[in-house]
Structures are given as structure tokens and as C-alpha cells.
Design a protein around this motif. Structure first.
Motif, PDB file in Angstrom:
ATOM      1  N   SER A   1       0.857  -1.172   0.000  1.00  0.00           N
ATOM      2  CA  SER A   1       0.000   0.000   0.000  1.00  0.00           C
ATOM      3  C   SER A   1       0.896   1.225   0.000  1.00  0.00           C
ATOM      4  O   SER A   1       1.654   1.444   0.938  1.00  0.00           O
ATOM      5  CB  SER A   1      -0.915   0.015   1.219  1.00  0.00           C
ATOM      6  N   ILE A   2       0.795   2.015  -1.056  1.00  0.00           N
ATOM      7  CA  ILE A   2       1.560   3.254  -1.124  1.00  0.00           C
ATOM      8  C   ILE A   2       0.780   4.327  -0.382  1.00  0.00           C
ATOM      9  O   ILE A   2      -0.323   4.697  -0.783  1.00  0.00           O
ATOM     10  CB  ILE A   2       1.804   3.676  -2.571  1.00  0.00           C
ATOM     11  N   ASN A   3       1.344   4.853   0.683  1.00  0.00           N
ATOM     12  CA  ASN A   3       0.651   5.901   1.418  1.00  0.00           C
ATOM     13  C   ASN A   3       1.409   7.224   1.400  1.00  0.00           C
ATOM     14  O   ASN A   3       0.992   8.202   2.035  1.00  0.00           O
ATOM     15  CB  ASN A   3       0.374   5.470   2.860  1.00  0.00           C
ATOM     16  N   ARG A   4       2.509   7.246   0.662  1.00  0.00           N
ATOM     17  CA  ARG A   4       3.268   8.502   0.546  1.00  0.00           C
ATOM     18  C   ARG A   4       4.152   8.394  -0.691  1.00  0.00           C
ATOM     19  O   ARG A   4       4.803   7.359  -0.892  1.00  0.00           O
ATOM     20  CB  ARG A   4       4.123   8.702   1.791  1.00  0.00           C
ATOM     21  N   ILE A   5       4.186   9.447  -1.499  1.00  0.00           N
ATOM     22  CA  ILE A   5       5.039   9.467  -2.682  1.00  0.00           C
ATOM     23  C   ILE A   5       5.470  10.889  -2.945  1.00  0.00           C
ATOM     24  O   ILE A   5       4.685  11.828  -2.758  1.00  0.00           O
ATOM     25  CB  ILE A   5       4.319   8.848  -3.910  1.00  0.00           C
ATOM     26  N   GLY A   6       6.721  11.051  -3.351  1.00  0.00           N
ATOM     27  CA  GLY A   6       7.168  12.412  -3.605  1.00  0.00           C
ATOM     28  C   GLY A   6       8.631  12.500  -3.938  1.00  0.00           C
ATOM     29  O   GLY A   6       9.235  11.521  -4.389  1.00  0.00           O
ATOM     30  N   TRP A   7       9.182  13.691  -3.708  1.00  0.00           N
ATOM     31  CA  TRP A   7      10.540  14.007  -4.121  1.00  0.00           C
ATOM     32  C   TRP A   7      11.322  14.683  -2.999  1.00  0.00           C
ATOM     33  O   TRP A   7      10.793  15.540  -2.292  1.00  0.00           O
ATOM     34  CB  TRP A   7      10.500  14.946  -5.333  1.00  0.00           C
ATOM     35  N   TYR A   8      12.566  14.279  -2.890  1.00  0.00           N
ATOM     36  CA  TYR A   8      13.555  14.939  -2.053  1.00  0.00           C
ATOM     37  C   TYR A   8      14.718  15.358  -2.950  1.00  0.00           C
ATOM     38  O   TYR A   8      14.818  14.922  -4.094  1.00  0.00           O
ATOM     39  CB  TYR A   8      14.063  13.989  -0.963  1.00  0.00           C
ATOM     40  N   ARG A   9      15.603  16.166  -2.411  1.00  0.00           N
ATOM     41  CA  ARG A   9      16.805  16.526  -3.158  1.00  0.00           C
ATOM     42  C   ARG A   9      18.000  16.633  -2.223  1.00  0.00           C
ATOM     43  O   ARG A   9      17.849  16.867  -1.022  1.00  0.00           O
ATOM     44  CB  ARG A   9      16.613  17.829  -3.930  1.00  0.00           C
ATOM     45  N   GLN A  10      19.168  16.463  -2.825  1.00  0.00           N
ATOM     46  CA  GLN A  10      20.390  16.472  -2.017  1.00  0.00           C
ATOM     47  C   GLN A  10      21.526  17.110  -2.788  1.00  0.00           C
ATOM     48  O   GLN A  10      21.759  16.794  -3.960  1.00  0.00           O
ATOM     49  CB  GLN A  10      20.765  15.038  -1.624  1.00  0.00           C
ATOM     50  N   VAL A  11      22.235  17.981  -2.101  1.00  0.00           N
ATOM     51  CA  VAL A  11      23.449  18.602  -2.605  1.00  0.00           C
ATOM     52  C   VAL A  11      24.628  17.899  -1.937  1.00  0.00           C
ATOM     53  O   VAL A  11      24.545  17.584  -0.743  1.00  0.00           O
ATOM     54  CB  VAL A  11      23.445  20.110  -2.293  1.00  0.00           C
ATOM     55  N   PRO A  12      25.717  17.664  -2.651  1.00  0.00           N
ATOM     56  CA  PRO A  12      26.867  16.981  -2.034  1.00  0.00           C
ATOM     57  C   PRO A  12      27.288  17.624  -0.716  1.00  0.00           C
ATOM     58  O   PRO A  12      27.416  18.842  -0.631  1.00  0.00           O
ATOM     59  CB  PRO A  12      27.956  17.108  -3.096  1.00  0.00           C
TER      60      PRO A  12
ATOM     61  N   TYR B   1       5.086  20.929   0.694  1.00  0.00           N
ATOM     62  CA  TYR B   1       6.165  21.508  -0.091  1.00  0.00           C
ATOM     63  C   TYR B   1       7.198  22.148   0.833  1.00  0.00           C
ATOM     64  O   TYR B   1       6.856  22.688   1.880  1.00  0.00           O
ATOM     65  CB  TYR B   1       5.644  22.601  -1.027  1.00  0.00           C
ATOM     66  N   ALA B   2       8.450  22.104   0.379  1.00  0.00           N
ATOM     67  CA  ALA B   2       9.456  22.910   1.061  1.00  0.00           C
ATOM     68  C   ALA B   2       9.133  24.378   0.824  1.00  0.00           C
ATOM     69  O   ALA B   2       8.654  24.757  -0.255  1.00  0.00           O
ATOM     70  CB  ALA B   2      10.847  22.582   0.517  1.00  0.00           C
TER      71      ALA B   2
ATOM     72  N   LYS C   1      25.552  17.702   2.002  1.00  0.00           N
ATOM     73  CA  LYS C   1      24.421  18.149   2.808  1.00  0.00           C
ATOM     74  C   LYS C   1      23.389  17.032   2.931  1.00  0.00           C
ATOM     75  O   LYS C   1      23.427  16.044   2.218  1.00  0.00           O
ATOM     76  CB  LYS C   1      23.787  19.405   2.193  1.00  0.00           C
ATOM     77  N   GLN C   2      22.453  17.217   3.834  1.00  0.00           N
ATOM     78  CA  GLN C   2      21.434  16.197   4.041  1.00  0.00           C
ATOM     79  C   GLN C   2      20.416  16.235   2.911  1.00  0.00           C
ATOM     80  O   GLN C   2      20.318  17.209   2.165  1.00  0.00           O
ATOM     81  CB  GLN C   2      20.724  16.429   5.372  1.00  0.00           C
ATOM     82  N   ARG C   3      19.681  15.148   2.812  1.00  0.00           N
ATOM     83  CA  ARG C   3      18.628  15.050   1.819  1.00  0.00           C
ATOM     84  C   ARG C   3      17.386  15.755   2.366  1.00  0.00           C
ATOM     85  O   ARG C   3      16.924  15.459   3.475  1.00  0.00           O
ATOM     86  CB  ARG C   3      18.324  13.578   1.536  1.00  0.00           C
ATOM     87  N   ASP C   4      16.869  16.681   1.587  1.00  0.00           N
ATOM     88  CA  ASP C   4      15.753  17.515   2.042  1.00  0.00           C
ATOM     89  C   ASP C   4      14.487  17.269   1.243  1.00  0.00           C
ATOM     90  O   ASP C   4      14.528  17.018   0.031  1.00  0.00           O
ATOM     91  CB  ASP C   4      16.107  19.000   1.924  1.00  0.00           C
ATOM     92  N   LEU C   5      13.369  17.404   1.914  1.00  0.00           N
ATOM     93  CA  LEU C   5      12.075  17.285   1.255  1.00  0.00           C
ATOM     94  C   LEU C   5      11.876  18.401   0.249  1.00  0.00           C
ATOM     95  O   LEU C   5      12.214  19.562   0.514  1.00  0.00           O
ATOM     96  CB  LEU C   5      10.966  17.326   2.308  1.00  0.00           C
ATOM     97  N   VAL C   6      11.339  18.031  -0.919  1.00  0.00           N
ATOM     98  CA  VAL C   6      10.940  19.019  -1.916  1.00  0.00           C
ATOM     99  C   VAL C   6       9.413  19.096  -1.935  1.00  0.00           C
ATOM    100  O   VAL C   6       8.828  20.153  -1.712  1.00  0.00           O
ATOM    101  CB  VAL C   6      11.463  18.666  -3.313  1.00  0.00           C
TER     102      VAL C   6
END
Length: 113
Positions: free
Chosen positions: A29-40, A57-58, A42-47
Motif C-alpha cells: 500500500s503506497i501511502n506517501r510518494i514524492g521528491w527529495y533533493r540532495q546537494v553533495p 512543499y518545502a 548536505k542532508q537530503r531535504d524534502l521538496v
């Protein structure tokens, strides 16, 4: 669970890109889908993510990015407009299947000034 992402690339500041993600495989069951991003370095952040409860949204992308997520279809597109150099990052698609999070391999978005 496999995540197929596409749509990254090089664009000038002010331009647009669209990222697409589709999940497949052993889905409970998919209950969450989306995108994060990461810069070398640094931590991976929610988009942007879509869940059963809400669409989030960020703050840095509000008004410029739009996510079209469909939990039933297991897809999430991210329309990115008015891109800025600070949006340059590797973008990762993610889904929550049951209680576990899965991540795609990442697609590079580069915004030149």
C-alpha cells in the motif's frame, strides 16, 4: 519495489523541468510518494510529497514547483518552474510502501545562472 525516475537535466535560470516517477513491484500500500533533493555534503531535504493526509512543499519551492502525485497509480510528477541555481541538486523519488520507505537512484538537475 522499484522506482523509475526521469526528467532531470540542464536548464538556465528561469526555465522549467518536469520530473516523473513511477513505482512498481511488490506493492502493499503506497501511502506517501514524492521528491527529495540532495546537494553533495548536505542532508537530503524534502521538496514535495503527497500522502493520504496532505500535500507538503518545502518553503523554498512553494509557488514554483507543483507535485502531481497519485497514490493509487503509484506515480508522482514534479513540475518545476522558475528554476534557480540553488535548485541544483540530485532529486530522489521516494515512496512509502506499508511502513517502509524506498528511494530511487536519483536524477541530476542543474540550473545555470
Amino acid at each position: 519495489v522499484q522506482l523509475q525516475a526521469s526528467g532531470g537535466g540542464l536548464v538556465q535560470a528561469g526555465g522549467s523541468l518536469r520530473l516523473s516517477c513511477a513505482a512498481s513491484g511488490k506493492i502493499i500500500s503506497i501511502n506517501r510518494i514524492g521528491w527529495y533533493r540532495q546537494v553533495p555534503g548536505k542532508q537530503r531535504d524534502l521538496v514535495a510529497v503527497v500522502s493520504n493526509a496532505a500535500t507538503d512543499y518545502a518553503d523554498s519551492v512553494k509557488g514554483r514547483f507543483t507535485i502531481s502525485g497519485d497514490l493509487a497509480k503509484k506515480t508522482a510528477d514534479l513540475q518545476m518552474n522558475n528554476l534557480k541555481p540553488e535548485d541544483t541538486a540530485v532529486y530522489y523519488c521516494t515512496v512509502r510502501n506499508g511502513w517502509r520507505d524506498y528511494w530511487g537512484q536519483g536524477t541530476l538537475v542543474t540550473v545555470s545562472s
